[in-house]
Every structure is written in structure tokens, then in C-alpha cells.
Design a protein around this motif. Sequence first.
Motif: not given
Ligand SMILES: Nc1ncnc2c1ncn2[C@@H]1O[C@H](COP(=O)(O)OP(=O)(O)OP(=O)(O)O)[C@@H](O)[C@H]1O
Length: 531
Positions: A217, A219, A248-254, A433-434, A437
Motif C-alpha cells: 500500500q 505506492i 505532514s501527509g507524506t505517509g507516516k501512518e501508511v 500525498i494527502r 488524494e
Molecule cells: N505511499 C503511499 N501510498 C498510498 N497512499 C498514501 C501513501 N502515503 C500516503 N498516502 C495517503 O495519504 C494520506 C496521508 O497519509 P498518512 O496519514 O500516512 O500521512 P502522515 O505522514 O501520517 O500525516 P500526518 O503527519 O499529518 O499524520 C492517507 O490518506 C494515505 O492513504
Amino acid sequence: MTSETALQALYDRLRKRENEQLKQLALSQKMATITTHKAFEALQPDLQDFFYQDNLYIFVADKEEKSYSLLLQVKRHTQIINNDLWSCKAGFFQDCIDSAEPVQHGPKEILKAESTFPTILVEAVRTGSKAIISMAFRLHDQRWAIVSLEYKKRTDNDLQLNNRITSLIPQLNITIGNILMYTQSVQLTTSQIHASPIVSSPSVRAAFMPPDDVRAQIIGNSPQIKIIKSQLKTVAGTEMTLLIQGESGTGKEVVTQYLHRLSTRSQQSLIKINCAAIAPTLIESELFGHEKGSFSGAIKRKIGKFEQANGGTLFLDEIGDLPLVLQAKLLRVLQEKEVERVGGNKTIPVDVRIICATHKDLQDEVRAGNFRADLYYRISAFPVTLPPLRERREDIPILVQHFLEKHAGTVPPKQMGKKMLQRLDLHPWPGNIRELEHVVARAILMTAGPTIKNIMLSENPVFVRANKIPDFSPQTLADFEKQYILWVLRRCNGLISGTNGAANILGIPATTLQSKMKKLGISKKFISLQE
Ligand SMILES: Nc1ncnc2c1ncn2[C@@H]1O[C@H](COP(=O)(O)OP(=O)(O)OP(=O)(O)O)[C@@H](O)[C@H]1O
């Protein structure tokens, strides 16, 4: 020995061990970011400070395990170019892979007539080196690698050195994997991705999709993301604590979800807590739980996140926002692997893997006194930094395709028009990425036909990206106006009209801006000049 001297000895031993760990962590952290031969070779002083070696060599076998060759060398002086291949069946290679520990070889065996050692090591001993200490390890692609340390003065085996070599092998494994992968990725042309306006045909898509058995996931196929995925695969099966950093939004939770799914804890829970979203007074009871009546409002017992995550993974999001008092408590829990509920009097053992994330630079926070150095070292055993989207634009088409499919619902996915993809490629993506999306999801809703021909990008992205207003010293109104217009134009990459154009941001028609520019003597050549 008196109890005082025994205590002192214990304290000294603990301090020594702590220093040793800190040294290893510091080296691991430097190695974690390395992707090129050159950067690895530049580690010479750090490696020498850790191993005290004179020279260091890394050999890697081919996939069939027929021959191996020299991949890297970290030498004090000149690097030797050596393209020789040596047989994997030979004694030296087999000796190393048969041993779970570092193996020491001396001049006698290395210089024997029927020597099976790589010529580069034979040469080293011939020119005076006294020992070669080597250890084999498997890279994540299953190939064997050997690290060999050359010493001019060593005579016998040294337990501390053996421990140091063994302790660095997991990181070495990751770094060598990264270097190999980076070399391959730059050889593969990424221009294909850019050249393709719409990534929609299954054959093209298949080329972009990672061949993971676990459905990826994360991507992205940019070199940075490939390296991160390979790091995660290597580290997933371990118990290492991870620190994921990125805007923020770079996908740390993903990344956290991906890692949990790949880990041996995947059948257990992944529990998340956002340290920035909970009032400081409540975080303690959220994390560790509380007993009924332990404070006003504690009307019943609460099980904390640590206990909820028992056997699984605990994701501490925005760890950089954890108050200092709780940092001390968290450190104790991480060290002792047991929690005490607020108002409770018994300790509860917990078996939890910790993944931390933050958008802050924790090293800066440590320097500023906002984050404890000892906690930082404890959680940053394996740091991963996610790149902002603007630094991996080649991933935009594949991400767009992913979101087009994700938000298609029950109808066939729409396509992103060629011009729209070009616009997306130019956007600075402050929300990463957020934001992408959301843009794609909104465009799907607004588009009736099969192809998206219009998208709405955030109005003033330039100000989110660079919200620092320049320091204007006192001057005439005309000068001020000229500087301000120039400043805005630079942030719009010279774009005058349109949603992201300077005129829109300044709140004036494009024609008015153009005539102002003429009057104030602002030409394109000034816009491209650095401030
Ligand atoms: N590599 C990826 N592939 C697919 N979707 C991604 C990817 N990275 C992030 N996303 C999508 O982008 C959005 C933000 O991702 P995520 O919450 O993981 O970011 P974050 O870095 O944890 O943000 P924050 O610091 O604001 O909590 C989510 O909807 C997630 O599905």
C-alpha cells in the motif's frame, strides 16, 4: 570488595555499555541514510572509530552463489580497483558462512600456497597486515555478503570487537541492500514514468506495481521509496523501534500499517495514539490507563494504549509533542517493558513493539531542550525519513492512478487528462500525498465523463510552502511594491495568471499585474534570480 566499590564497578560497567550503545546508534543512524558507494567510503573515520580497523572490505556473492566479488572498500588511503571474481566454493567464503560469529584469519593461512582468499586480502597480508576478521551475512535478496576488517597490528581475538561487528550487521545489511538497489534504480530509467501521461493500461501499471506478495500500500517506485520499502522489509521481522520522520501527509501512518502487516505481530492489534491531539493532562492515562477513582472524572478503570497493544504494535504519532514529564515515564516503560496505571500500585508487563512518528526534527528538539536525548536514542534505533512529494514527483502518476482506482467506487476508474497530470507535476504539494488524494477525489466527483479535464489545486500553495515574509527594510512605497511583487512572482515560478498565478494571489487582474510589472521594471530575468 566493599558494597561501595561494587556499586561503583556496576555503575562503570553500565556507563560503558550505554556509551557503547550510543556509539553504535550514532554509526547506525549515519549508515541508515547511505545509498551510494561514495557516501559509504566517506564513513571511513566513523567506521574506524568503531572497529579500529585499517581497511574494510565488503564482498557480495552472485545470486547463484557461484562467485563473489568486491563491492566496497573503505581504505585509509587510495582505493584499489578490483573486478576479480572468486569462487564461493572456496575455503575462505565457506569458512565465513559456516560461522555464526566473526572469523579471524592470519598471515599463515592467507599466504599458504593453496590459499583460497581473495587476492585483495592476500595482498594486504603480503604488505604487512597481521589479521583479517570477517563475518558473513545474508542480504535481504538472499545473497551472501562478507564484511572483512583488515588489521596491521592485531594478534588475538577480541570479544568486544566481535560484539561490535555482530551488532552492526543488521544495519550493514540494510545499507548494502540500499546501495545495491540505488545503483540498480539509477540504471533503470525513471523517465518512462514521466513520459507516460496516463498510467492506465494494465501492462504499464504492472511495471509500476511492486512485485510484493504482501499487497503493497506504499505506492511509489521512486528510488527513495524503493529504498524505504526495502528497509522496512528488512526491519519488519525484528523488534526494533522505528522512528518515522517526514512532513505532514507524506505517509507516516501508511508506513506504520505496512510495517505492522509485514511483522510477526500482524495477527495482533496495531494501536495508535496521537500525542499532539490529546490534552497533555490526559495523555498519561491514555497511554498507561488509570484505576477507578484515581482522579476526579476517573469513574471507571481504563485500560491504556500500552496494554491494548499488548502482543502487537503501538504507534506513537507526533511523539515530538509528548510533554517532557511523560517522556521520562515513557522511557522507563520502554526500558522496563512494564506499565503502571495512573493511581494503580502494581506493574503490568507489556510486550509491545513501538513505532514513533513525527513531523518535527527530533534532533533539533533535543538540542532545544524540548525532547530528552536518552528517549531520542532509545526510539531512533532505526530512523526512516519519508521524502516530501515534491522531491519524488516521478511517483505522482502512479499515486494518481492509485487514487483514481481507490475512489472510483463501483464504476470504472476515470482517467487523468494529460494536461492535468502536467499541472499536478508543477504543483508544490505542501500537503504532500494527502493533498494529492483530496485533489484526485474531488476531481472524480466534479467530472461527468471518463477523463478528468479540470482539477482544483489549493489556492495559495506558495504561501504554505514558503510562508516566511522577507525582511523589508524601510523604503519608498514603489520600491516596496516592486519587491513584494517580485517575491510573489518567484514563489509562483513566474506564473502570472490562473489559480496558482501571482495575480490571483495579489488579488488583482492579470492585465493589471502585467502593466505594474512594466511600470516597475520587473522582467522575467529578475524573477529567475535568487533572492
Ligand atoms: N505511499 C503511499 N501510498 C498510498 N497512499 C498514501 C501513501 N502515503 C500516503 N498516502 C495517503 O495519504 C494520506 C496521508 O497519509 P498518512 O496519514 O500516512 O500521512 P502522515 O505522514 O501520517 O500525516 P500526518 O503527519 O499529518 O499524520 C492517507 O490518506 C494515505 O492513504
